[in-house]
Design a protein around this motif. Structure first.
Motif, short mmCIF file in Angstrom:
data_model
loop_
_atom_site.label_atom_id
_atom_site.label_comp_id
_atom_site.label_asym_id
_atom_site.label_seq_id
_atom_site.Cartn_x
_atom_site.Cartn_y
_atom_site.Cartn_z
N ALA A 230 0.83 -1.21 0.00
CA ALA A 230 0.00 0.00 0.00
C ALA A 230 0.86 1.26 0.00
N ASP A 231 1.93 1.27 0.80
CA ASP A 231 2.82 2.43 0.80
C ASP A 231 3.50 2.63 -0.55
N GLY A 232 3.97 1.50 -1.14
CA GLY A 232 4.60 1.63 -2.45
C GLY A 232 3.63 2.05 -3.53
N GLY A 233 2.42 1.51 -3.49
CA GLY A 233 1.43 1.90 -4.50
C GLY A 233 1.00 3.34 -4.36
N ARG A 234 0.96 3.84 -3.12
CA ARG A 234 0.55 5.23 -2.94
C ARG A 234 1.58 6.18 -3.55
N TYR A 235 2.86 5.88 -3.38
CA TYR A 235 3.89 6.75 -3.94
C TYR A 235 4.01 6.59 -5.45
N ALA A 236 3.68 5.39 -5.96
CA ALA A 236 3.84 5.15 -7.40
C ALA A 236 2.57 5.44 -8.18
N PRO A 241 1.36 4.30 -12.90
CA PRO A 241 0.08 3.66 -12.57
C PRO A 241 0.14 2.13 -12.63
N GLU A 242 0.99 1.59 -13.53
CA GLU A 242 1.07 0.13 -13.62
C GLU A 242 1.66 -0.48 -12.33
N ALA A 243 2.63 0.22 -11.73
CA ALA A 243 3.19 -0.26 -10.46
C ALA A 243 2.12 -0.23 -9.36
N ALA A 244 1.30 0.82 -9.38
CA ALA A 244 0.21 0.89 -8.39
C ALA A 244 -0.78 -0.25 -8.60
N VAL A 297 7.21 -12.43 -0.92
CA VAL A 297 7.87 -11.32 -0.25
C VAL A 297 8.63 -10.46 -1.24
N ARG A 298 9.22 -11.09 -2.24
CA ARG A 298 9.96 -10.32 -3.25
C ARG A 298 9.04 -9.41 -4.04
N SER A 299 7.79 -9.87 -4.26
CA SER A 299 6.84 -9.05 -5.00
C SER A 299 6.41 -7.82 -4.21
N SER A 300 6.61 -7.86 -2.89
CA SER A 300 6.26 -6.69 -2.07
C SER A 300 7.36 -5.63 -2.06
N GLY A 301 8.48 -5.88 -2.74
CA GLY A 301 9.54 -4.90 -2.84
C GLY A 301 10.79 -5.22 -2.07
#
Length: 440
Positions: A230-236, A241-244, A297-301
């Motif tokens: 959620a934090d990564g999607g909010r910044y991206a 938009p594709e990362a979000a 876990v890797r997909s979460s960054g």
């Protein structure tokens, strides 16, 4: 030799003993009074009358107070014998007193009662041999000198009365043994019920602890992934938009997986499913699912790498779940406390007699903050302790954090690689004793 326990009087009501005393008074005391009245002397008549009343009355306490009751019966018999009324009808109650004190009294009292009865048998036989009458209360003692025929008579009569006394005493011992055996079984049954309740309480506490650990692992890991995405999607959201979209997809998949695991764990607290709604379950994760965990876990960054050293082998489901949960909780802690630029390495090392799980990260280490409300390290330590392993967690000297666990394996030699057909079943009973870190 251990002494047999004294039987406990279970019937607290005195009605039965009172009825026995009244029956004895009607059928024994009245004829005994009549026989005591034929004594040659006034003292004999008086003591015979007293004994005819005291002996049946004393048997009222034959179970609750067996020793005083037997003493009263024996004393009354000896008193009227010495006073000139050697034999009355109430003397048959001596056998009842002997039986009662053998069954309900201490061991020494039963033996003394037997000795007293045998001694009384010899006295009565000697009186019959030396009396001029038929041997009842009306007989008179002529002299104390006995011929050979008198001695033979005394021996025969004394032996017959002694056999009766021994028979009554033996019956008392048999009855006492049965009562003691019954009480032992009752006590054992009560003790087994207590142990059963204690085992049920222990099992309930252990199951609650296990469910709490599983809930903590699922919720903490899933929420950590959801928060990170959620934090990564909010910044991206604005720049990419594709990362979000990918972050929202990961959040959705993680939430569904966590919800399914929650339902599966909470299902054990409910009644089994019916035919209309059958209960469905899925297998618990094991060490073979670590690749999927690392990918999630890797997909979460978080940059995560998985390293396997040594020859892998099949693990029991419980041990495989423990390996998976340790790695899951360690990676969850990296997501929560490691920082934005942290990376982690999961190393699974197989040895002939143990498996080592080590998770290193490059996060904040000792500088990481914690609210102190988590139970992740405690849960991992408890899981490892269940398999007699060792656990260590702490900040690394060069920075970052390390979680390491060593668990003994069932069997001393490596088994075939999973998937082979010649893998022998693992026997948990052959697990070695816990060893210190670093020992082979």
């Amino acid at each position: 030799m251990p002494r047999s326990p004294e039987p406990v009087l279970r019937d607290s009501s005195r009605v039965a003993d009172l009825l026995v005393a009244l029956v004895l008074a009607g059928f024994i005391a009245l004829p005994s009074i009549v026989s005591a009245g034929a004594a040659p002397s006034g003292t004999g008549v008086f003591t015979g009358l007293v004994a005819s009343v005291v002996m049946p009355a004393a048997l009222y306490w034959r179970r609750s107070r067996p020793v005083p009751s037997a003493v009263a019966v024996y004393a009354a018999a000896l008193l009227h014998f010495a006073a000139g009324a050697p034999l009355v009808v109430a003397d048959v109650l001596i056998f009842v007193a002997l039986y009662s004190v053998t069954v309900y009294g201490p061991v020494w009292a039963g033996r003394l009662a037997l000795g007293g009865a045998l001694f009384g048998s010899l006295l009565l036989a000697a009186w019959l041999a030396g009396s001029s009458g038929p041997g009842l209360a009306g007989g008179e003692l002529n002299n104390l000198s006995f011929s050979f025929e008198d001695l033979v008579f005394i021996a025969i009569i004394g032996a017959l009365l002694g056999v009766v006394c021994l028979f009554v005493w033996a019956m008392g011992l048999v009855r006492r043994s049965r009562l003691a055996h019954t009480e032992t079984l009752a006590e054992r049954a009560a003790r087994l019920e207590i142990e059963r309740d204690q085992q049920a309480q222990i099992a309930t506490a252990a199951e609650r602890s296990r469910i709490a650990r599983e809930m903590h692992d699922i919720v903490a890991h899933s929420l950590s992934v959801v928060i990170a995405q959620a934090d990564g999607g909010r910044y991206a959201a604005a720049a990419d938009p594709e990362a979000a979209t990918r972050a929202l997809t990961t959040i959705s998949e993680t939430g569904r997986a966590a919800l399914a695991d929650m339902r599966k764990i909470l299902g054990v607290l409910r009644a089994p499913g019916t035919d209309a709604e059958p209960e469905t379950t899925t297998p618990q994760p094991i060490d073979a699912d670590l690749d999927a965990l690392v990918d999630q876990v890797r997909s979460s960054g978080l940059d995560v790498s998985l390293v396997r050293v040594g020859q892998a082998r099949s693990l029991p489901p419980g041990l495989g779940l423990t390996v998976y949960r340790i790695c899951q909780e360690a990676l969850t802690n990296v997501l929560k406390h490691g920082g934005p630029s942290a990376s982690a390495t999961v190393m699974i090392q197989w040895a002939p007699q143990r498996i080592s799980i080590q998770v290193d990260d490059t996060g904040r280490g000792a500088a990481a903050t914690s609210d102190g409300a988590g139970h992740g390290l405690l849960g991992m330590r408890e899981r490892v302790a269940m398999f007699a392993g060792t656990f260590d967690a702490g900040a690394r000297p060069g920075g970052g954090y390390r979680v390491r666990a060593e668990i003994p394996l069932p069997g001393g030699q490596p088994a075939s690689v999973p998937g082979g057909t010649d893998a022998a079943p693992l026997a948990p009973a052959s697990w070695p004793q816990p060893q210190q870190n670093g020992t082979p």
